[in-house]
Design an enzyme around this catalytic site. Structure first.
Site, PDB file in Angstrom:
ATOM      1  N   LYS A 297      -6.892   3.504  -4.634  1.00 39.25           N
ATOM      2  CA  LYS A 297      -6.560   4.550  -5.598  1.00 39.25           C
ATOM      3  C   LYS A 297      -6.691   5.948  -5.006  1.00 39.25           C
ATOM      4  O   LYS A 297      -5.955   6.844  -5.359  1.00 39.25           O
ATOM      5  CB  LYS A 297      -7.340   4.416  -6.899  1.00 39.25           C
ATOM      6  CG  LYS A 297      -8.801   4.176  -6.749  1.00 39.25           C
ATOM      7  CD  LYS A 297      -9.398   3.692  -8.057  1.00 39.25           C
ATOM      8  CE  LYS A 297     -10.811   3.218  -7.862  1.00 39.25           C
ATOM      9  NZ  LYS A 297     -10.927   1.964  -7.113  1.00 39.25           N
TER      10      LYS A 297
ATOM     11  N   LYS B  68      -4.530   0.092   3.340  1.00 42.96           N
ATOM     12  CA  LYS B  68      -4.742  -0.816   2.206  1.00 42.96           C
ATOM     13  C   LYS B  68      -4.457  -0.085   0.896  1.00 42.96           C
ATOM     14  O   LYS B  68      -4.644   1.140   0.822  1.00 42.96           O
ATOM     15  CB  LYS B  68      -6.159  -1.402   2.230  1.00 42.96           C
ATOM     16  CG  LYS B  68      -7.243  -0.492   1.734  1.00 42.96           C
ATOM     17  CD  LYS B  68      -8.488  -1.247   1.232  1.00 42.96           C
ATOM     18  CE  LYS B  68      -9.370  -0.261   0.494  1.00 42.96           C
ATOM     19  NZ  LYS B  68     -10.272  -0.762  -0.471  1.00 42.96           N
TER      20      LYS B  68
ATOM     21  N   LYS C 244     -14.664   6.814   4.700  1.00 44.59           N
ATOM     22  CA  LYS C 244     -15.053   7.657   3.560  1.00 44.59           C
ATOM     23  C   LYS C 244     -15.611   8.986   4.036  1.00 44.59           C
ATOM     24  O   LYS C 244     -15.448  10.003   3.370  1.00 44.59           O
ATOM     25  CB  LYS C 244     -16.102   6.957   2.680  1.00 44.59           C
ATOM     26  CG  LYS C 244     -15.593   5.726   1.999  1.00 44.59           C
ATOM     27  CD  LYS C 244     -15.093   6.002   0.606  1.00 44.59           C
ATOM     28  CE  LYS C 244     -14.373   4.791   0.089  1.00 44.59           C
ATOM     29  NZ  LYS C 244     -13.672   4.891  -1.122  1.00 44.59           N
TER      30      LYS C 244
HETATM   31  N1  AQP Z   1      -5.992  -3.258  -1.168  1.00 44.40           N
HETATM   32  C1  AQP Z   1      -6.848  -4.237  -1.451  1.00 44.40           C
HETATM   33  N2  AQP Z   1      -6.520  -5.518  -1.180  1.00 44.40           N
HETATM   34  C2  AQP Z   1      -7.367  -6.539  -1.485  1.00 44.40           C
HETATM   35  N3  AQP Z   1      -8.573  -6.347  -2.079  1.00 44.40           N
HETATM   36  C3  AQP Z   1      -8.946  -5.089  -2.366  1.00 44.40           C
HETATM   37  N4  AQP Z   1     -10.047  -4.570  -2.939  1.00 44.40           N
HETATM   38  C4  AQP Z   1      -9.933  -3.221  -3.003  1.00 44.40           C
HETATM   39  N5  AQP Z   1      -8.758  -2.832  -2.477  1.00 44.40           N
HETATM   40  C5  AQP Z   1      -8.112  -3.958  -2.075  1.00 44.40           C
HETATM   41  C6  AQP Z   1     -11.180  -5.381  -3.403  1.00 44.40           C
HETATM   42  O1  AQP Z   1     -11.456  -5.030  -4.755  1.00 44.40           O
HETATM   43  C7  AQP Z   1     -12.856  -5.229  -5.006  1.00 44.40           C
HETATM   44  C8  AQP Z   1     -13.435  -4.033  -5.701  1.00 44.40           C
HETATM   45  O2  AQP Z   1     -13.489  -2.983  -4.765  1.00 44.40           O
HETATM   46  P1  AQP Z   1     -14.094  -1.569  -5.013  1.00 44.40           P
HETATM   47  O3  AQP Z   1     -14.630  -1.426  -6.361  1.00 44.40           O
HETATM   48  O4  AQP Z   1     -14.941  -1.238  -3.850  1.00 44.40           O
HETATM   49  O5  AQP Z   1     -12.751  -0.770  -4.991  1.00 44.40           O
HETATM   50  P2  AQP Z   1     -12.326   0.133  -3.853  1.00 44.40           P
HETATM   51  O6  AQP Z   1     -12.225  -0.597  -2.578  1.00 44.40           O
HETATM   52  O7  AQP Z   1     -13.227   1.294  -3.939  1.00 44.40           O
HETATM   53  O8  AQP Z   1     -10.908   0.464  -4.364  1.00 44.40           O
HETATM   54  P3  AQP Z   1     -10.092   1.560  -3.756  1.00 44.40           P
HETATM   55  O9  AQP Z   1      -8.894   1.716  -4.596  1.00 44.40           O
HETATM   56  O10 AQP Z   1      -9.892   1.312  -2.310  1.00 44.40           O
HETATM   57  O11 AQP Z   1     -11.022   2.799  -4.009  1.00 44.40           O
HETATM   58  P4  AQP Z   1     -11.104   4.113  -3.197  1.00 44.40           P
HETATM   59  O12 AQP Z   1      -9.708   4.563  -2.973  1.00 44.40           O
HETATM   60  O13 AQP Z   1     -11.875   5.005  -4.120  1.00 44.40           O
HETATM   61  O14 AQP Z   1     -11.825   3.777  -1.949  1.00 44.40           O
HETATM   62  C9  AQP Z   1     -13.503  -5.508  -3.638  1.00 44.40           C
HETATM   63  O15 AQP Z   1     -13.744  -6.887  -3.520  1.00 44.40           O
HETATM   64  C10 AQP Z   1     -12.460  -5.063  -2.657  1.00 44.40           C
HETATM   65  O16 AQP Z   1     -12.534  -5.799  -1.450  1.00 44.40           O
END
Ligand code: AQP
Length: 324
Positions: free
Chosen positions: A196, A193, A112
């Site tokens: 978004k 992974k 990040k």
């Molecule tokens: N690609 C993934 N595969 C499996 N699990 C995933 N999670 C996120 N991406 C994957 C799981 O979703 C839950 C919520 O996570 P979060 O709210 O932290 O979402 P995030 O990781 O911020 O989602 P993004 O899309 O990856 O956001 P950005 O791009 O903004 O960083 C968690 O249990 C996470 O493990």
């Protein structure tokens, strides 16, 4: 020991198939088996640039998504983190117990801070400390998350151990609970992974229309340079399997081995399977959308339930650390 489930999700935009298969799908199952608490972690979401005018809408959007996916407020507690200020209070106390060197190792922080070079703030750095507070405030011991969060759950164990050793036993040492599909990869760049922030073509949003799902899956990267099964193809097989298509995966893998599988055929099967899973969720969401006010009430009720537990824990914590 009685199991208590806790997990959180950020209101940072549309939920995607990675969130669903890595976390939410198993939340909907676990809520029937264990006492479960699910939290929309808005104080985590503000560690990256965001629009304060859009945040309230995003919070209720995530709540709608979760309810549409099957989170049942009569079975589990669903609430918004900032409505229970004990999270940040315990987070502060945990800051004083967390070695900086542990935080510096965190992969999410490293990623990040590369992604948000203009805004590498202290909140981004101590994100996993607040996450430890989220979980330990409820003395939860099982944390259903995707693989990307396992390192943070390990840090929760370090913090719980340190607190217990310094002030006397209070917290359990939580364990991650992973699904078989704990790491869904991006469609456009299967080395990363699904997430978004990579951009639209990398993920399938729960809200995507059938046409958009077909288009995104058809454009998924499948090419391989060395004739082996590529990570992109593996990812499509894994998505199919996670959505209950084990028999199909077996059959298609056998065809692939013989060299008779067209990737366009695999993509059609994957797209149709995703559509058949996501379209009922989309329909339920459209129904729930008509009663957004009810969603607000559910979140307030959830916060009341959560805060009862949180207050008791904080009383114990304040006594133990010597401020009462
Ligand atoms: N690609 C993934 N595969 C499996 N699990 C995933 N999670 C996120 N991406 C994957 C799981 O979703 C839950 C919520 O996570 P979060 O709210 O932290 O979402 P995030 O990781 O911020 O989602 P993004 O899309 O990856 O956001 P950005 O791009 O903004 O960083 C968690 O249990 C996470 O493990």
């Amino acid at each position: 020991m009685k199991n208590l489930i806790f997990s959180g999700i950020q209101p940072t935009g549309s939920l995607h198939l990675g969130n669903y298969l890595g976390a939410i799908k198993q939340w909907t199952k676990l809520q029937h088996e264990h006492e479960s608490i699910f939290c929309i972690v808005d104080y985590h979401a503000i560690t990256v640039a965001y629009d304060p005018k859009k945040l309230p809408g995003r919070i209720s959007d995530v709540a709608l998504d979760l309810l549409a996916c099957g989170i049942d407020p009569s079975k589990s507690t669903l609430f918004v983190q900032s409505q229970v200020p004990e999270h940040t209070e315990l987070g502060w106390i945990f800051n004083t117990l967390t070695p900086i060197a542990e935080l510096e190792r965190m992969t999410q922080y490293k990623d990040k801070s590369k992604q948000h070079k203009e805004n590498i703030n202290a909140g981004l750095f101590t994100y996993p400390v607040l996450q430890a507070a989220d979980v330990l405030l409820y003395k939860a011991n099982l944390i259903p998350v995707g693989e990307d969060q396992v390192q943070h759950v390990e840090l929760m164990r370090v913090i719980a151990k340190k607190f217990n050793k310094t002030f006397g036993k209070l917290f359990p040492e939580p364990k991650p609970l992973l699904t078989e599909q704990a790491r869904v990869m991006s469609l456009a760049d299967p080395a990363k992974k699904m997430s978004k922030s990579l951009g639209e073509k990398h993920y399938i949003a729960l809200a995507d229309s059938d046409e958009v799902i077909k288009k995104k899956v058809r454009s998924a990267v499948t090419a391989t340079s060395h004739g082996d099964t590529s990570p992109g193809v593996e990812n499509l097989f894994a998505i199919l399997e996670a959505l209950g298509g084990e028999a199909l995966v077996k059959e298609l893998k056998a065809q692939h081995k013989k060299g008779s599988l067209q990737y366009s055929e695999l993509k059609d099967v994957v797209a149709n399977t995703i559509i058949s899973h996501l379209s009922p969720i989309r329909e339920r969401r459209a129904e729930l959308e008509k009663e957004r006010e009810r969603v607000g009430e559910i979140l307030i009720e959830g916060a009341k339930t959560a805060q009862k537990i949180a207050r008791d824990t904080m009383e114990e914590v304040r006594k133990k650390i010597g401020v009462r």
